[in-house]
Design a protein around this motif. Structure first.
Motif, PDB file in Angstrom:
ATOM      1  N   VAL A 150      55.506  -7.885 -18.486  1.00 48.74           N
ATOM      2  CA  VAL A 150      56.310  -6.739 -17.947  1.00 48.74           C
ATOM      3  C   VAL A 150      55.138  -5.699 -17.554  1.00 48.74           C
ATOM      4  CG1 VAL A 150      57.725  -4.839 -18.423  1.00 48.74           C
ATOM      5  CG2 VAL A 150      58.187  -7.143 -19.336  1.00 48.74           C
ATOM      6  N   ALA A 151      55.244  -4.980 -16.407  1.00 49.38           N
ATOM      7  CA  ALA A 151      54.423  -4.009 -15.970  1.00 49.38           C
ATOM      8  C   ALA A 151      55.216  -2.661 -16.141  1.00 49.38           C
ATOM      9  CB  ALA A 151      53.766  -3.964 -14.567  1.00 49.38           C
ATOM     10  N   LYS A 152      54.760  -1.572 -16.848  1.00 45.88           N
ATOM     11  CA  LYS A 152      55.546  -0.360 -16.838  1.00 45.88           C
ATOM     12  C   LYS A 152      54.827   0.776 -16.160  1.00 45.88           C
ATOM     13  CE  LYS A 152      58.048  -1.711 -20.969  1.00 45.88           C
ATOM     14  NZ  LYS A 152      58.513  -1.233 -22.397  1.00 45.88           N
ATOM     15  N   VAL A 153      55.420   1.297 -15.054  1.00 44.12           N
ATOM     16  CA  VAL A 153      54.953   2.548 -14.271  1.00 44.12           C
ATOM     17  C   VAL A 153      55.668   3.620 -14.528  1.00 44.12           C
ATOM     18  CG1 VAL A 153      54.369   3.436 -12.225  1.00 44.12           C
ATOM     19  CG2 VAL A 153      53.877   0.851 -12.319  1.00 44.12           C
ATOM     20  N   GLU A 154      55.056   4.825 -15.280  1.00 41.58           N
ATOM     21  CA  GLU A 154      55.605   6.209 -15.441  1.00 41.58           C
ATOM     22  C   GLU A 154      54.964   7.241 -14.727  1.00 41.58           C
ATOM     23  OE1 GLU A 154      56.438   7.803 -19.743  1.00 41.58           O
ATOM     24  OE2 GLU A 154      54.326   8.054 -19.350  1.00 41.58           O
ATOM     25  N   MET A 155      55.961   7.844 -13.951  1.00 43.40           N
ATOM     26  CA  MET A 155      55.525   9.054 -13.418  1.00 43.40           C
ATOM     27  C   MET A 155      55.224  10.164 -14.468  1.00 43.40           C
ATOM     28  SD  MET A 155      58.301   8.887 -10.040  1.00 43.40           S
ATOM     29  CE  MET A 155      59.621   8.377 -10.996  1.00 43.40           C
ATOM     30  N   SER A 156      54.182  10.643 -14.374  1.00 43.02           N
ATOM     31  CA  SER A 156      53.850  11.715 -15.525  1.00 43.02           C
ATOM     32  C   SER A 156      53.178  13.170 -15.049  1.00 43.02           C
ATOM     33  CB  SER A 156      52.735  11.118 -16.229  1.00 43.02           C
ATOM     34  OG  SER A 156      52.446  11.913 -17.442  1.00 43.02           O
ATOM     35  N   ARG A 157      54.328  13.873 -14.471  1.00 46.22           N
ATOM     36  CA  ARG A 157      54.056  15.559 -14.178  1.00 46.22           C
ATOM     37  C   ARG A 157      55.234  15.881 -14.704  1.00 46.22           C
ATOM     38  NH1 ARG A 157      53.864  17.496  -8.522  1.00 46.22           N
ATOM     39  NH2 ARG A 157      52.301  19.054  -9.264  1.00 46.22           N
ATOM     40  N   PRO A 158      55.329  15.984 -16.105  1.00 41.49           N
ATOM     41  CA  PRO A 158      56.588  16.465 -16.673  1.00 41.49           C
ATOM     42  C   PRO A 158      56.815  17.757 -16.567  1.00 41.49           C
ATOM     43  CG  PRO A 158      54.994  15.662 -18.280  1.00 41.49           C
ATOM     44  CD  PRO A 158      54.298  15.407 -17.146  1.00 41.49           C
ATOM     45  N   ASP A 159      55.748  18.677 -16.520  1.00 39.20           N
ATOM     46  CA  ASP A 159      56.029  19.935 -16.355  1.00 39.20           C
ATOM     47  C   ASP A 159      56.584  20.524 -15.102  1.00 39.20           C
ATOM     48  OD1 ASP A 159      53.686  19.049 -14.958  1.00 39.20           O
ATOM     49  OD2 ASP A 159      53.001  21.046 -14.739  1.00 39.20           O
ATOM     50  N   VAL A 160      56.876  19.536 -14.056  1.00 40.12           N
ATOM     51  CA  VAL A 160      57.593  19.835 -12.816  1.00 40.12           C
ATOM     52  C   VAL A 160      58.540  18.767 -12.686  1.00 40.12           C
ATOM     53  CG1 VAL A 160      55.686  21.320 -11.889  1.00 40.12           C
ATOM     54  CG2 VAL A 160      55.806  18.905 -11.468  1.00 40.12           C
ATOM     55  N   LEU A 161      59.013  18.138 -13.669  1.00 44.06           N
ATOM     56  CA  LEU A 161      60.024  17.267 -13.661  1.00 44.06           C
ATOM     57  C   LEU A 161      59.574  16.195 -12.588  1.00 44.06           C
ATOM     58  CD1 LEU A 161      63.477  19.126 -13.414  1.00 44.06           C
ATOM     59  CD2 LEU A 161      62.745  17.487 -15.268  1.00 44.06           C
ATOM     60  N   ASN A 162      58.379  15.819 -12.809  1.00 47.08           N
ATOM     61  CA  ASN A 162      57.718  14.594 -11.905  1.00 47.08           C
ATOM     62  C   ASN A 162      58.078  14.718 -10.556  1.00 47.08           C
ATOM     63  OD1 ASN A 162      56.901  13.275 -14.480  1.00 47.08           O
ATOM     64  ND2 ASN A 162      59.030  12.704 -14.642  1.00 47.08           N
ATOM     65  N   ALA A 163      57.913  15.943 -10.173  1.00 44.01           N
ATOM     66  CA  ALA A 163      58.227  15.991  -8.503  1.00 44.01           C
ATOM     67  C   ALA A 163      56.809  15.310  -8.011  1.00 44.01           C
ATOM     68  CB  ALA A 163      58.020  17.538  -8.178  1.00 44.01           C
ATOM     69  N   MET A 164      56.860  14.827  -6.876  1.00 45.44           N
ATOM     70  CA  MET A 164      55.803  14.143  -6.340  1.00 45.44           C
ATOM     71  C   MET A 164      55.092  14.925  -5.450  1.00 45.44           C
ATOM     72  SD  MET A 164      57.907  10.586  -5.598  1.00 45.44           S
ATOM     73  CE  MET A 164      59.304  10.128  -6.410  1.00 45.44           C
ATOM     74  N   ASP A 165      53.797  15.092  -5.621  1.00 43.83           N
ATOM     75  CA  ASP A 165      52.806  15.873  -4.753  1.00 43.83           C
ATOM     76  C   ASP A 165      52.123  14.379  -4.121  1.00 43.83           C
ATOM     77  OD1 ASP A 165      51.318  14.856  -6.789  1.00 43.83           O
ATOM     78  OD2 ASP A 165      50.523  16.962  -7.078  1.00 43.83           O
ATOM     79  N   GLY A 166      51.104  14.998  -3.211  1.00 44.03           N
ATOM     80  CA  GLY A 166      50.122  14.026  -2.364  1.00 44.03           C
ATOM     81  C   GLY A 166      49.502  13.007  -3.343  1.00 44.03           C
ATOM     82  N   GLU A 167      48.996  13.482  -4.444  1.00 50.14           N
ATOM     83  CA  GLU A 167      48.281  12.882  -5.535  1.00 50.14           C
ATOM     84  C   GLU A 167      49.136  11.773  -6.281  1.00 50.14           C
ATOM     85  OE1 GLU A 167      45.314  13.284  -9.522  1.00 50.14           O
ATOM     86  OE2 GLU A 167      46.847  15.085  -8.799  1.00 50.14           O
ATOM     87  N   MET A 168      50.503  12.233  -6.644  1.00 48.76           N
ATOM     88  CA  MET A 168      51.178  11.235  -7.387  1.00 48.76           C
ATOM     89  C   MET A 168      51.535  10.182  -6.321  1.00 48.76           C
ATOM     90  SD  MET A 168      55.054  11.754  -9.306  1.00 48.76           S
ATOM     91  CE  MET A 168      54.411  12.159 -10.741  1.00 48.76           C
ATOM     92  N   LEU A 169      52.062  10.529  -5.183  1.00 45.44           N
ATOM     93  CA  LEU A 169      52.278   9.420  -4.092  1.00 45.44           C
ATOM     94  C   LEU A 169      51.235   8.530  -3.953  1.00 45.44           C
ATOM     95  CD1 LEU A 169      54.120  11.767  -1.453  1.00 45.44           C
ATOM     96  CD2 LEU A 169      55.258  10.072  -2.839  1.00 45.44           C
ATOM     97  N   SER A 170      50.019   8.936  -3.864  1.00 46.21           N
ATOM     98  CA  SER A 170      48.920   8.015  -3.484  1.00 46.21           C
ATOM     99  C   SER A 170      48.797   7.344  -4.781  1.00 46.21           C
ATOM    100  CB  SER A 170      47.776   8.806  -3.369  1.00 46.21           C
ATOM    101  OG  SER A 170      47.614   9.424  -2.061  1.00 46.21           O
ATOM    102  N   GLU A 171      48.761   7.853  -5.854  1.00 47.94           N
ATOM    103  CA  GLU A 171      48.814   6.858  -7.409  1.00 47.94           C
ATOM    104  C   GLU A 171      49.726   5.898  -7.567  1.00 47.94           C
ATOM    105  OE1 GLU A 171      48.050   9.578 -10.594  1.00 47.94           O
ATOM    106  OE2 GLU A 171      45.891  10.137  -9.744  1.00 47.94           O
ATOM    107  N   LEU A 172      51.160   6.345  -6.976  1.00 46.16           N
ATOM    108  CA  LEU A 172      52.088   5.393  -7.122  1.00 46.16           C
ATOM    109  C   LEU A 172      51.926   4.212  -6.191  1.00 46.16           C
ATOM    110  CD1 LEU A 172      55.345   7.581  -7.285  1.00 46.16           C
ATOM    111  CD2 LEU A 172      54.894   5.939  -9.086  1.00 46.16           C
ATOM    112  N   LEU A 173      51.493   4.560  -5.064  1.00 44.44           N
ATOM    113  CA  LEU A 173      51.222   3.169  -4.061  1.00 44.44           C
ATOM    114  C   LEU A 173      50.140   2.308  -4.677  1.00 44.44           C
ATOM    115  CD1 LEU A 173      51.452   1.897  -1.329  1.00 44.44           C
ATOM    116  CD2 LEU A 173      49.518   3.622  -0.535  1.00 44.44           C
ATOM    117  N   ALA A 174      48.903   2.935  -5.278  1.00 40.86           N
ATOM    118  CA  ALA A 174      47.946   2.080  -5.602  1.00 40.86           C
ATOM    119  C   ALA A 174      48.392   1.498  -6.932  1.00 40.86           C
ATOM    120  CB  ALA A 174      47.095   2.914  -6.179  1.00 40.86           C
ATOM    121  N   SER A 193      62.711  11.871 -11.895  1.00 37.54           N
ATOM    122  CA  SER A 193      61.839  12.588 -10.691  1.00 37.54           C
ATOM    123  C   SER A 193      62.732  13.541 -10.121  1.00 37.54           C
ATOM    124  CB  SER A 193      61.163  11.853 -10.035  1.00 37.54           C
ATOM    125  OG  SER A 193      60.769  12.410  -8.510  1.00 37.54           O
ATOM    126  N   SER A 194      62.293  14.961  -9.874  1.00 40.61           N
ATOM    127  CA  SER A 194      63.131  15.830  -9.017  1.00 40.61           C
ATOM    128  C   SER A 194      63.035  15.862  -7.546  1.00 40.61           C
ATOM    129  CB  SER A 194      62.909  17.299  -9.504  1.00 40.61           C
ATOM    130  OG  SER A 194      61.328  17.513  -9.330  1.00 40.61           O
TER     131      SER A 194
END
Length: 256
Positions: A12-36, A59-60
């Motif tokens: 099992v691979a677990k991918v967790e979005m981790s910008r909890p201070d902004v309800l895991n809102a996706m900025d350019g950095e998070m989008l690139s890291e999710l793709l990677a 995610s908001s």
């Protein structure tokens, strides 16, 4: 990675979005890291991928302040390209995929969740395809996934309304596959165990047949969403939507 955590637990691979201070809102950095992260998981020995969010919600959606208020055409094109690549990578992933939703899953966050094979939401979750509130259209394949689950007419109506759905409401509509009243983590682990006891290679092959047939449709939708989103960003209603969001007031749309 700074905004995405990737952990492997056996098959099992677990991918967790981790910008909890902004309800895991996706900025350019998070989008690139999710793709990677998705590319990494694709090449791994894992059979199951689970996507979740840290903190109070899944995610908001897109980070409105960083992505929508002051973004030039070049930056916008780059972000939309990354979104398209990320969603395509997830949808065609040769793994069994689960999105585990607690708290909010809105906008692009909801599109991301719907790209998975199995959508689990806690009974307290709130889900919405709420782009209409800022004068935009769904992206991240939102049109594709909503139509796939609801049909064209109901998908249009729900997108136009942009209303918030409870987990129960989303379950009744067919937008999620499982609602959990108790321990979310235990429910996810139970689903993983259920799948791993089956001939996973056969399950993934069935998935491949379906996604191979529909991948071109998804790519077409993603391309149309990109061009249409650019057009909507030029409208007065979008500018009013952004202003009202930042000023925390009700928007006054003019239809232009």
């Amino acid at each position: 990675m700074n905004t995405v955590n990737v952990v492997y637990e056996g098959r099992v691979a677990k991918v967790e979005m981790s910008r909890p201070d902004v309800l895991n809102a996706m900025d350019g950095e998070m989008l690139s890291e999710l793709l990677a992260a998705f590319k990494e998981v694709r090449d791994s020995e894992a059979d199951v991928l689970v996507i979740s969010g840290a903190g109070r919600g899944f995610s908001s959606g897109g980070d409105i302040k960083s992505m929508l208020s002051d973004m030039d055409e070049s930056a916008f094109s780059s972000v939309m390209y990354t979104i398209s690549q990320m969603i395509t990578e997830l949808y065609t992933m040769p793994k069994l995929t689960i999105s585990a939703i607690h708290g909010a899953a809105a906008g692009l966050g909801f599109s991301l969740a719907l790209a998975c094979d199995h959508v689990i939401a806690h009974e307290t979750a709130i889900l919405s395809m709420n782009f209409i509130g800022i004068g935009l259209i769904p992206d991240g394949g939102g049109h594709f996934f909503m139509e796939k689950r609801l049909g064209e007419t109901k998908a249009k109506q729900m997108i136009w309304e942009g209303r918030r759905l409870s987990a129960e409401g989303a379950m009744q509509a067919g937008l999620i596959d499982q609602m959990v009243a108790g321990d979310m983590k235990a429910a996810v682990e139970e689903k993983i165990s259920e799948w791993l006891e089956k001939p996973v290679a056969a399950m993934i092959e069935t998935k491949r047949i379906y996604t191979s047939r529909r991948a071109a449709d998804l790519e077409t939708i993603l391309s149309l969403e990109t061009s249409s989103q650019y057009k909507m960003r030029q409208t007065k209603d979008h500018k009013e939507g952004i202003s009202s969001f930042l000023e925390k007031r009700q928007p006054q749309f003019s239809g232009k």
